[in-house]
Design a protein around this motif. Structure first.
Motif, mmCIF file in Angstrom:
data_model
loop_
_atom_site.group_PDB
_atom_site.id
_atom_site.type_symbol
_atom_site.label_atom_id
_atom_site.label_comp_id
_atom_site.label_asym_id
_atom_site.label_seq_id
_atom_site.Cartn_x
_atom_site.Cartn_y
_atom_site.Cartn_z
ATOM 1 N N ALA A 196 -5.309 2.815 12.220
ATOM 2 C CA ALA A 196 -3.864 2.986 12.061
ATOM 3 C C ALA A 196 -3.485 3.103 10.593
ATOM 4 O O ALA A 196 -2.694 3.969 10.213
ATOM 5 N N TRP A 197 -4.063 2.238 9.741
ATOM 6 C CA TRP A 197 -3.713 2.295 8.324
ATOM 7 C C TRP A 197 -4.275 3.538 7.662
ATOM 8 O O TRP A 197 -3.668 4.086 6.747
ATOM 9 N N ARG A 198 -5.402 4.023 8.134
ATOM 10 C CA ARG A 198 -5.942 5.280 7.597
ATOM 11 C C ARG A 198 -4.950 6.401 7.876
ATOM 12 O O ARG A 198 -4.658 7.218 7.008
ATOM 13 N N LEU A 199 -4.400 6.401 9.077
ATOM 14 C CA LEU A 199 -3.418 7.427 9.440
ATOM 15 C C LEU A 199 -2.115 7.247 8.656
ATOM 16 O O LEU A 199 -1.505 8.233 8.239
ATOM 17 N N VAL A 200 -1.696 6.004 8.446
ATOM 18 C CA VAL A 200 -0.479 5.750 7.667
ATOM 19 C C VAL A 200 -0.635 6.302 6.252
ATOM 20 O O VAL A 200 0.277 6.937 5.719
ATOM 21 N N LEU A 201 -1.792 6.089 5.644
ATOM 22 C CA LEU A 201 -2.006 6.549 4.273
ATOM 23 C C LEU A 201 -2.066 8.069 4.172
ATOM 24 O O LEU A 201 -1.977 8.619 3.084
ATOM 25 N N GLN A 202 -2.187 8.753 5.307
ATOM 26 C CA GLN A 202 -2.185 10.219 5.307
ATOM 27 C C GLN A 202 -0.786 10.806 5.498
ATOM 28 O O GLN A 202 -0.598 12.006 5.365
ATOM 29 N N LEU A 203 0.187 9.973 5.809
ATOM 30 C CA LEU A 203 1.558 10.451 5.985
ATOM 31 C C LEU A 203 2.113 10.969 4.667
ATOM 32 O O LEU A 203 1.685 10.538 3.587
#
Length: 184
Positions: A121-128
């Protein structure tokens, strides 16, 4: 720690002790937020130091209109964005970070980044995109309310809610897309 006394500081306060208390209480949150904005552990280190230096110099300006945490995160945001505007920094960020040589064990910062990045989830958040990533991190990681985020970012509450809504939609789509690829 309760920092409400900062609203009514008199001339005889001990700036060093207050700074020490603030660092102890908020250094991780300041560093995490700087990391989420810059995606660079080295820049997060520098920004965190600059934040607490600025706090030391401007402690007398804290008026208590927001929480001390919100005030620190606003300073972190301003310093981070000022750094990103610097053309030298923009050029350096285009290059990949080289692994540190001569170090057999990872630094605490790299371990923190690994822990943060280990969560899908945090990996995806950092890609926003940065605007959506920023509100998501402030809401989910720093547990700020919509009103506190709006105050920190100097945006209308509706804009904060909209960015958070769009960030959640993108995260859901990214997560669903990743699940499909994992199952193939």
């Amino acid at each position: 720690m309760d920092f409400t006394y900062l609203e009514t500081l008199s001339d005889g306060y001990d700036k060093e002790q207050i700074l020490s208390d603030l660092i102890l209480a908020y250094q991780n949150e300041v560093w995490d937020y700087a990391l989420s904005l810059t995606r660079s552990t080295h820049m997060a280190d520098d920004i965190a130091q600059d934040v607490f230096l600025a706090v030391y110099e401007k402690l007398h300006t804290f008026r208590g209109e927001a929480s001390i945490k919100t005030w620190l995160l606003r300073i972190t945001r301003n310093i981070s964005f000022n750094r990103r505007k610097n053309s030298f920094v923009r050029r350096v960020l285009l290059m990949k970070e080289l692994p540190e040589s001569g170090s057999n064990s990872p630094s605490a910062e790299l371990e923190a980044l690994d822990n943060l990045m280990s969560s899908e989830a945090w990996r995806l958040v950092l890609q926003l995109p940065v605007k959506q990533r920023e509100v998501m991190v402030l809401h989910a990681h720093h547990a700020l309310s919509h009103d506190e985020i709006a105050s920190l970012l100097r945006l209308p509450v509706g804009t904060v809610k909209s960015r958070l809504h769009h960030a959640r939609i993108k995260l859901a789509k990214s997560y669903e897309g990743g699940q499909e690829h994992d199952g193939v």
